[in-house]
Design a protein around this motif. Structure first.
Motif, short mmCIF file in Angstrom:
data_model
loop_
_atom_site.label_atom_id
_atom_site.label_comp_id
_atom_site.label_asym_id
_atom_site.label_seq_id
_atom_site.Cartn_x
_atom_site.Cartn_y
_atom_site.Cartn_z
N ASN A 59 -3.98 -7.62 -9.85
CA ASN A 59 -2.81 -7.86 -10.68
C ASN A 59 -2.66 -6.71 -11.68
O ASN A 59 -3.49 -5.80 -11.71
N SER A 60 -1.63 -6.77 -12.48
CA SER A 60 -1.36 -5.66 -13.39
C SER A 60 -2.45 -5.50 -14.45
O SER A 60 -2.76 -4.37 -14.85
N GLN A 61 -3.07 -6.60 -14.89
CA GLN A 61 -4.15 -6.48 -15.88
C GLN A 61 -5.36 -5.75 -15.30
O GLN A 61 -5.96 -4.91 -15.96
N LEU A 62 -5.72 -6.09 -14.07
CA LEU A 62 -6.84 -5.42 -13.42
C LEU A 62 -6.53 -3.94 -13.22
O LEU A 62 -7.37 -3.08 -13.49
N PHE A 88 -7.83 3.00 -5.81
CA PHE A 88 -7.88 1.93 -4.80
C PHE A 88 -7.05 0.73 -5.24
O PHE A 88 -6.24 0.21 -4.48
N PHE A 89 -7.25 0.30 -6.48
CA PHE A 89 -6.52 -0.88 -6.95
C PHE A 89 -5.03 -0.57 -7.13
O PHE A 89 -4.19 -1.46 -6.96
N SER A 90 -4.69 0.66 -7.45
CA SER A 90 -3.27 1.03 -7.53
C SER A 90 -2.61 0.89 -6.17
O SER A 90 -1.49 0.36 -6.05
N ILE A 91 -3.30 1.36 -5.13
CA ILE A 91 -2.75 1.25 -3.78
C ILE A 91 -2.62 -0.22 -3.38
O ILE A 91 -1.58 -0.64 -2.84
N LEU A 92 -3.65 -1.01 -3.65
CA LEU A 92 -3.58 -2.43 -3.32
C LEU A 92 -2.48 -3.13 -4.10
O LEU A 92 -1.75 -3.98 -3.56
N PHE A 93 -2.34 -2.79 -5.37
CA PHE A 93 -1.30 -3.40 -6.20
C PHE A 93 0.09 -3.05 -5.66
O PHE A 93 0.94 -3.92 -5.50
N MET A 100 7.44 -3.74 -1.01
CA MET A 100 6.54 -3.08 -0.06
C MET A 100 6.20 -4.01 1.11
O MET A 100 6.05 -3.55 2.24
N ILE A 101 6.07 -5.29 0.82
CA ILE A 101 5.74 -6.25 1.87
C ILE A 101 6.89 -6.34 2.88
O ILE A 101 6.67 -6.53 4.08
#
Length: 170
Positions: A59-62, A88-93, A100-101
């Motif tokens: 999520n945005s906080q992470l 990594f988390f930016s790409i996943l986010f 994107m979905i």
């Protein structure tokens, strides 16, 4: 008896911390380029994320926290870890965002990327260590996407079709 998931988590965790140990325990054959030694931990981090995906809520906080850690540890030897974690988390986010979905490519190269990414990184690290990790990662992405695309069209899609036809006939 330990199950495979726990064994995998332990193994990938060892790979992840190996570059932090003064005496390299694993991958002793790799060149002494500190950037190259981060390839295996990056792969291990991705594997750990996949194994623990039910427990990780991107999520945005992470995402914000990862980038803050990256900035706080910018001058430390741990910077690589926090930088890659943030990337990594930016790409996943970004991949989890609605727009994107909705983008659905006709070719599913994900398995090919998984299958070919690691060996390609290792070959490039072995034969081009002097170019560093940025070259390795950029070249690996381009080559792995090509291999993944070829793998999808030449192998995977055909076998999926054979499997579907086999299931229809039985």
């Amino acid at each position: 008896m330990l199950n495979n998931k726990i064994i995998s988590i332990v193994l990938f965790s060892i790979i992840l911390i190996d570059p932090l140990v003064g005496n390299k325990l694993l991958f002793t054959w790799l060149p002494q380029n500190p950037e190259i030694t981060m390839l295996a931990p990056c792969f291990a981090a991705g594997s750990l994320f996949a194994l623990l995906k039910e427990k990780i809520n991107v999520n945005s906080q992470l995402l914000f926290s990862c980038w803050v850690l990256c900035l706080l540890f910018k001058k430390s030897s741990f910077n690589f870890y926090f930088l890659y974690l943030a990337i990594f988390f930016s790409i996943l986010f970004l991949a989890s965002l609605d727009f994107m979905i909705k983008i659905k490519p006709s070719s599913d190269i994900s398995y090919g990327l998984y299958l070919w990414g690691w060996p390609i990184q290792q070959v490039l690290a072995q034969f081009f260590p002097e170019y560093g990790i940025k070259f390795n990662q950029a070249a690996s992405i381009v080559i792995a996407v090509c291999f993944g695309f070829a793998s999808w069209h030449l192998v995977e899609k055909r076998f999926i079709k054979i499997g579907l036809n086999f299931n229809k006939n039985n």
